[in-house]
Design a protein around this motif. Structure first.
Motif, PDB file in Angstrom:
ATOM      1  N   GLU A 166      53.945 -60.444  75.191  1.00 11.14           N
ATOM      2  CA  GLU A 166      54.089 -60.394  73.608  1.00 11.14           C
ATOM      3  C   GLU A 166      55.325 -59.807  73.327  1.00 11.14           C
ATOM      4  N   ASP A 167      55.932 -60.241  72.111  1.00  7.95           N
ATOM      5  CA  ASP A 167      56.599 -59.473  71.518  1.00  7.95           C
ATOM      6  C   ASP A 167      56.271 -58.517  70.256  1.00  7.95           C
ATOM      7  N   GLU A 168      56.901 -57.689  69.357  1.00  6.64           N
ATOM      8  CA  GLU A 168      56.450 -56.826  68.363  1.00  6.64           C
ATOM      9  C   GLU A 168      55.741 -57.469  67.364  1.00  6.64           C
ATOM     10  N   LEU A 169      55.909 -58.903  67.027  1.00  5.98           N
ATOM     11  CA  LEU A 169      55.252 -59.533  66.197  1.00  5.98           C
ATOM     12  C   LEU A 169      53.851 -59.725  66.297  1.00  5.98           C
ATOM     13  N   ALA A 170      53.546 -59.713  67.578  1.00 10.02           N
ATOM     14  CA  ALA A 170      52.191 -60.110  67.941  1.00 10.02           C
ATOM     15  C   ALA A 170      51.386 -58.817  67.427  1.00 10.02           C
ATOM     16  N   ARG A 171      51.770 -57.662  67.476  1.00  8.69           N
ATOM     17  CA  ARG A 171      50.833 -56.392  67.350  1.00  8.69           C
ATOM     18  C   ARG A 171      50.571 -56.399  65.778  1.00  8.69           C
ATOM     19  N   PHE A 172      51.212 -57.392  64.944  1.00  5.59           N
ATOM     20  CA  PHE A 172      50.812 -56.924  63.504  1.00  5.59           C
ATOM     21  C   PHE A 172      49.385 -57.466  63.157  1.00  5.59           C
ATOM     22  N   ASP A 173      49.045 -58.443  63.797  1.00  9.92           N
ATOM     23  CA  ASP A 173      47.704 -58.878  63.461  1.00  9.92           C
ATOM     24  C   ASP A 173      46.587 -57.792  63.862  1.00  9.92           C
ATOM     25  N   ARG A 174      46.810 -57.202  65.071  1.00  8.22           N
ATOM     26  CA  ARG A 174      45.966 -56.045  65.261  1.00  8.22           C
ATOM     27  C   ARG A 174      46.134 -54.932  64.546  1.00  8.22           C
ATOM     28  N   ALA A 175      46.960 -54.765  63.855  1.00  8.41           N
ATOM     29  CA  ALA A 175      47.268 -53.517  62.924  1.00  8.41           C
ATOM     30  C   ALA A 175      46.448 -54.126  61.601  1.00  8.41           C
ATOM     31  N   ARG A 176      46.681 -55.484  61.081  1.00  8.10           N
ATOM     32  CA  ARG A 176      46.145 -55.729  59.918  1.00  8.10           C
ATOM     33  C   ARG A 176      44.509 -55.470  60.323  1.00  8.10           C
ATOM     34  N   ALA A 177      43.984 -55.943  61.496  1.00  6.09           N
ATOM     35  CA  ALA A 177      42.566 -55.828  61.742  1.00  6.09           C
ATOM     36  C   ALA A 177      42.001 -54.463  61.578  1.00  6.09           C
ATOM     37  N   ILE A 178      42.691 -53.483  62.034  1.00  7.35           N
ATOM     38  CA  ILE A 178      42.334 -52.117  61.929  1.00  7.35           C
ATOM     39  C   ILE A 178      42.223 -51.465  60.544  1.00  7.35           C
ATOM     40  N   TRP A 179      43.475 -51.868  59.525  1.00 11.63           N
ATOM     41  CA  TRP A 179      43.403 -51.687  58.307  1.00 11.63           C
ATOM     42  C   TRP A 179      42.072 -52.167  57.445  1.00 11.63           C
ATOM     43  N   GLU A 180      41.932 -53.376  57.869  1.00 14.46           N
ATOM     44  CA  GLU A 180      40.955 -54.218  57.029  1.00 14.46           C
ATOM     45  C   GLU A 180      39.530 -53.684  57.456  1.00 14.46           C
ATOM     46  N   GLY A 181      39.662 -53.248  58.867  1.00 15.05           N
ATOM     47  CA  GLY A 181      38.345 -52.624  59.328  1.00 15.05           C
ATOM     48  C   GLY A 181      38.039 -51.444  58.393  1.00 15.05           C
ATOM     49  N   LEU A 182      39.078 -50.492  58.227  1.00 16.02           N
ATOM     50  CA  LEU A 182      38.991 -49.160  57.611  1.00 16.02           C
ATOM     51  C   LEU A 182      38.643 -49.534  56.105  1.00 16.02           C
ATOM     52  N   PHE A 183      39.251 -50.314  55.638  1.00 12.82           N
ATOM     53  CA  PHE A 183      39.047 -50.771  54.172  1.00 12.82           C
ATOM     54  C   PHE A 183      37.627 -51.243  53.974  1.00 12.82           C
ATOM     55  N   ALA A 184      37.236 -51.957  55.048  1.00 13.90           N
ATOM     56  CA  ALA A 184      35.803 -52.530  54.694  1.00 13.90           C
ATOM     57  C   ALA A 184      34.935 -51.394  54.771  1.00 13.90           C
ATOM     58  N   ARG A 185      35.132 -50.478  55.438  1.00 13.95           N
ATOM     59  CA  ARG A 185      34.087 -49.426  55.388  1.00 13.95           C
ATOM     60  C   ARG A 185      33.836 -48.588  53.976  1.00 13.95           C
ATOM     61  N   TYR A 186      34.879 -48.922  53.073  1.00 11.93           N
ATOM     62  CA  TYR A 186      35.162 -48.050  51.883  1.00 11.93           C
ATOM     63  C   TYR A 186      35.228 -49.126  50.812  1.00 11.93           C
ATOM     64  N   ALA A 187      34.404 -50.371  50.732  1.00 11.50           N
ATOM     65  CA  ALA A 187      34.617 -51.362  49.875  1.00 11.50           C
ATOM     66  C   ALA A 187      34.020 -51.062  48.632  1.00 11.50           C
ATOM     67  N   GLY A 188      34.767 -51.574  47.376  1.00 15.66           N
ATOM     68  CA  GLY A 188      33.916 -51.472  46.331  1.00 15.66           C
ATOM     69  C   GLY A 188      34.091 -50.137  45.750  1.00 15.66           C
ATOM     70  N   THR A 189      32.494 -49.794  45.315  1.00 14.85           N
ATOM     71  CA  THR A 189      32.382 -48.447  44.876  1.00 14.85           C
ATOM     72  C   THR A 189      32.664 -47.235  45.933  1.00 14.85           C
ATOM     73  N   GLU A 190      32.506 -47.653  46.961  1.00 11.02           N
ATOM     74  CA  GLU A 190      32.614 -46.682  48.303  1.00 11.02           C
ATOM     75  C   GLU A 190      33.782 -46.114  48.613  1.00 11.02           C
ATOM     76  N   ALA A 191      35.037 -46.780  47.607  1.00 12.95           N
ATOM     77  CA  ALA A 191      36.359 -46.257  48.006  1.00 12.95           C
ATOM     78  C   ALA A 191      36.714 -45.055  47.798  1.00 12.95           C
ATOM     79  N   PRO A 192      36.179 -44.137  46.765  1.00 12.78           N
ATOM     80  CA  PRO A 192      36.356 -42.759  46.686  1.00 12.78           C
ATOM     81  C   PRO A 192      36.179 -41.837  48.028  1.00 12.78           C
ATOM     82  N   GLY A 193      35.421 -42.397  48.787  1.00 13.24           N
ATOM     83  CA  GLY A 193      35.069 -41.723  50.113  1.00 13.24           C
ATOM     84  C   GLY A 193      36.232 -41.775  51.043  1.00 13.24           C
ATOM     85  N   LEU A 194      37.093 -42.922  51.083  1.00 14.81           N
ATOM     86  CA  LEU A 194      38.094 -42.993  51.658  1.00 14.81           C
ATOM     87  C   LEU A 194      39.195 -41.958  51.003  1.00 14.81           C
ATOM     88  N   ALA A 195      39.129 -41.975  49.775  1.00 16.76           N
ATOM     89  CA  ALA A 195      40.154 -41.269  49.279  1.00 16.76           C
ATOM     90  C   ALA A 195      40.081 -39.435  49.404  1.00 16.76           C
TER      91      ALA A 195
END
Length: 367
Positions: A166-195
């Motif tokens: 792999e080169d560096e570009l291949a890591r981006f999908d995994r970074a996206r997956a982590i951020w999306e997994g984090l945002f999904a934990r605090y979706a919608g009205t739960e977002a203040p919890g992440l704040a």
């Protein structure tokens, strides 16, 4: 008039590992962790740092992208962190992208681990086995396919992973997956919890924004919903050959897509075609090119080349335009620097529009 946007550059420091041997880590930036730097340029339309995001956008910028590092010359973007920490990284990205960055944030492995831990872990979907090399001819899986719940330690390992081919570009999908997994934990009205979690890190956050504002900013991404969040990679093409891949930004593709999206963040004095400036150190003062760039880049100029003049004996700063059409830009530069004699160069230049030879009469701000 285009809608206002806010741009925060998030530098995620991770030590490479997993699939192939990593280079020995070196101190980078304001933290003493790992050698690999991944940039996440995060922008949002409408609102301020504490407001709600409308169609938030995350742009991944390969650290191996070749660009001009103001004051240091042409090199990979990631070198800016080692050479001048966050301030040099910020101006290098502003120069590369032709935008103003409002805030910066540095996220070492330890901070990412704490964030995932406070969130109770994140879920990611792994499409294919992620293999690691064991010995000369043996590959073993380190992450199996499927939906996996990652705790703080495995989430960081997932981000650190680089496959054998792999080169560096291949890591981006995994970074996206982590951020999306984090945002999904605090979706919608739960977002203040992440704040609350992010703001709760307080002074341990390495940022020039307040903890409360940073928390609100990330919460606005979570609150926007997955259908409104988008992710892009800087358009690049691979250059050169060898074990370490380098990239060059495709300027035409950038201008037609991401550049248009980020247009509201262009400096007030920017022109449709940026004026390309060469900065030459003519007085021998260390980092003088960077000090000049700090004045020119926010005014919309593009630093195309930096280096040393023929000698360090220049008492007066010279500003050389290569045509009559370049004189207005030369006058603007003189006004920004506060010094400089303007000349017309008789030798046409193909890569720059104006050359600044910095003399002993230039005194950086604050000195």
């Amino acid at each position: 008039m285009a809608a206002p946007i806010l741009v925060i550059i998030v530098v995620l420091l991770t030590q490479l590992g997993g699939g192939k041997p990593a280079a020995a880590p070196r101190p980078v930036g304001n933290a003493a962790e790992g050698g690999q730097v991944t940039y996440l340029l995060v922008g949002m339309r409408n609102g301020d740092v504490s407001g709600q995001a409308d169609h938030p956008l995350t742009v991944f910028i390969p650290t191996a992208t070749l660009t001009e590092i103001p004051g240091y010359g042409y090199d990979s973007a990631g070198k800016a962190m080692a050479l001048g920490r966050v301030p040099l990284t910020e101006i290098t990205m502003e120069n590369l992208l032709g935008i103003e960055i409002d805030h910066t944030m540095l996220v070492p492995d330890s901070m990412m681990s704490r964030l995932v831990d406070r969130a109770g872990g994140v879920s990611v979907t792994i499409k294919t086995p992620l293999m690691a090399q064991r010995g000369a001819n043996r590959l073993v899986p380190v992450f199996q396919p499927g939906t996996r719940r990652l705790n703080c330690a495995t989430a960081v390992r997932f981000l650190q992973y680089v496959g054998p081919d792999e080169d560096e570009l291949a890591r981006f999908d995994r970074a996206r997956a982590i951020w999306e997994g984090l945002f999904a934990r605090y979706a919608g009205t739960e977002a203040p919890g992440l704040a609350r979690i992010v703001a709760g890190f307080g002074s341990s956050l390495i940022t020039d924004a307040s903890p409360a504002d940073v928390g609100a900013f990330f919460a606005s991404f979570a609150g926007a919903g997955s259908d409104l969040r988008s992710y892009r990679s800087l358009p690049v093409s691979a250059v050169g050959s060898g074990e370490e891949t380098a990239f060059r930004m495709d300027q035409q593709r950038y201008d037609g897509d991401l550049g248009a999206l980020l247009a509201p963040s262009r400096p007030a004095g920017a022109t449709a075609t940026p004026v390309r400036v060469q900065i030459l150190n003519g007085n021998g003062e260390p980092e003088i090119g960077l000090q000049v760039a700090k004045l020119l880049v926010p005014a919309g100029f593009r630093i195309a080349d930096t280096g040393n003049a023929a000698n360090f004996g220049f008492r007066r700063t010279r500003i050389v335009a290569y045509s009559d059409a370049g004189l207005p830009a030369a006058r603007r530069i003189r006004a920004l620097l506060g010094v400089g004699s303007i000349e017309i160069g008789r030798t046409p230049q193909s890569i720059v529009d104006v050359t600044v030879v910095v003399g002993a009469d230039f005194v950086p701000a604050g000195q």
